[in-house]
Design a protein around this motif. Sequence first.
Motif, PDB file in Angstrom:
ATOM      1  N   LYS A  66      16.064   8.855   0.488  1.00  0.00           N
ATOM      2  CA  LYS A  66      15.780   9.970   1.404  1.00  0.00           C
ATOM      3  C   LYS A  66      14.827   9.532   2.508  1.00  0.00           C
ATOM      4  O   LYS A  66      14.955   9.958   3.650  1.00  0.00           O
ATOM      5  N   LYS A  69      16.949   7.728   5.066  1.00  0.00           N
ATOM      6  CA  LYS A  69      17.844   8.652   5.766  1.00  0.00           C
ATOM      7  C   LYS A  69      17.078   9.569   6.712  1.00  0.00           C
ATOM      8  O   LYS A  69      17.507   9.804   7.841  1.00  0.00           O
ATOM      9  N   ASN A  70      15.943  10.094   6.264  1.00  0.00           N
ATOM     10  CA  ASN A  70      15.153  10.981   7.122  1.00  0.00           C
ATOM     11  C   ASN A  70      14.551  10.231   8.305  1.00  0.00           C
ATOM     12  O   ASN A  70      14.383  10.799   9.375  1.00  0.00           O
ATOM     13  N   THR A  72      15.927   7.875  10.005  1.00  0.00           N
ATOM     14  CA  THR A  72      16.918   7.469  11.004  1.00  0.00           C
ATOM     15  C   THR A  72      17.711   8.643  11.563  1.00  0.00           C
ATOM     16  O   THR A  72      18.720   8.444  12.226  1.00  0.00           O
ATOM     17  N   ASN A  73      17.258   9.872  11.316  1.00  0.00           N
ATOM     18  CA  ASN A  73      17.934  11.035  11.908  1.00  0.00           C
ATOM     19  C   ASN A  73      17.719  11.044  13.418  1.00  0.00           C
ATOM     20  O   ASN A  73      16.667  10.644  13.909  1.00  0.00           O
ATOM     21  N   ASP A  75      18.261  13.209  17.312  1.00  0.00           N
ATOM     22  CA  ASP A  75      18.428  14.496  17.981  1.00  0.00           C
ATOM     23  C   ASP A  75      19.585  14.362  18.965  1.00  0.00           C
ATOM     24  O   ASP A  75      19.697  13.357  19.670  1.00  0.00           O
ATOM     25  N   SER A  85      29.065   7.509  11.843  1.00  0.00           N
ATOM     26  CA  SER A  85      27.794   6.787  11.705  1.00  0.00           C
ATOM     27  C   SER A  85      27.806   5.964  10.425  1.00  0.00           C
ATOM     28  O   SER A  85      28.444   6.337   9.438  1.00  0.00           O
ATOM     29  N   LYS A 100      20.368   2.824  11.650  1.00  0.00           N
ATOM     30  CA  LYS A 100      21.646   3.514  11.594  1.00  0.00           C
ATOM     31  C   LYS A 100      22.233   3.592  13.001  1.00  0.00           C
ATOM     32  O   LYS A 100      21.514   3.832  13.963  1.00  0.00           O
ATOM     33  N   TYR A 102      25.016   5.496  15.383  1.00  0.00           N
ATOM     34  CA  TYR A 102      25.737   6.756  15.526  1.00  0.00           C
ATOM     35  C   TYR A 102      26.674   6.686  16.714  1.00  0.00           C
ATOM     36  O   TYR A 102      26.315   6.140  17.762  1.00  0.00           O
ATOM     37  N   HIS A 113      14.967   2.162  11.148  1.00  0.00           N
ATOM     38  CA  HIS A 113      14.101   2.750  10.134  1.00  0.00           C
ATOM     39  C   HIS A 113      12.723   2.108  10.256  1.00  0.00           C
ATOM     40  O   HIS A 113      12.523   1.181  11.046  1.00  0.00           O
TER      41      HIS A 113
END
Length: 180
Positions: A66, A69-70, A72-73, A75, A85, A100, A102, A113
């Motif tokens: 997590k 993942k969090n 590399t989010n 907007d 992605s 990551k 996208y 990250h």
Amino acid sequence: MDQKNKVRSGLIFGIVTSLFFILQNLLTRDDLSTQNLIIIIASSLFGGALAGFLFGWLIGLFANSKFLKNGTNIDTASNETIVFSTGANHFQGVEGVGGKLYLTNKRLIFKSHNFNIQNHEFSINLSDVDEVHRYSTYGIINNGLSVTTSGNVIEKFAVQEPEEWMFQLKEKNSLQSVEQ
């Protein structure tokens, strides 16, 4: 990270580790009788298999965490949607910056990250992309994606699912492709 990539990473790591153990034992042992040679090979293969299993398992935990993942989010704009992605490395000099990649309906975006020296977020408008092609990273692994922009700047990535990236970029976005 999917099961196939975890197994592949573990196998590669295990094989390299086994070869290292065998070579190290052969170079440092004075008594290379047949019995000792069998013990060296068997113990090295066991150690390499165990190391490969643990490496694949740990890298899977890391890739699916997590925290990662969090971190590399991204907007997106209100009229922008994420199409595809995967995990990726963006090559910045000698460092393959992990993160990551996208693909949206408007841009190609990389976000690193926090476990990197060179943390960054990078974006290319799809209208600025002239060409995409595959290449082998480090001359061995066929997971490279090279993106050439209209300013003749080449950005290189190591991606999971490189065939799908080529399909998404070339077929769905009508970009030119050069197969290598």
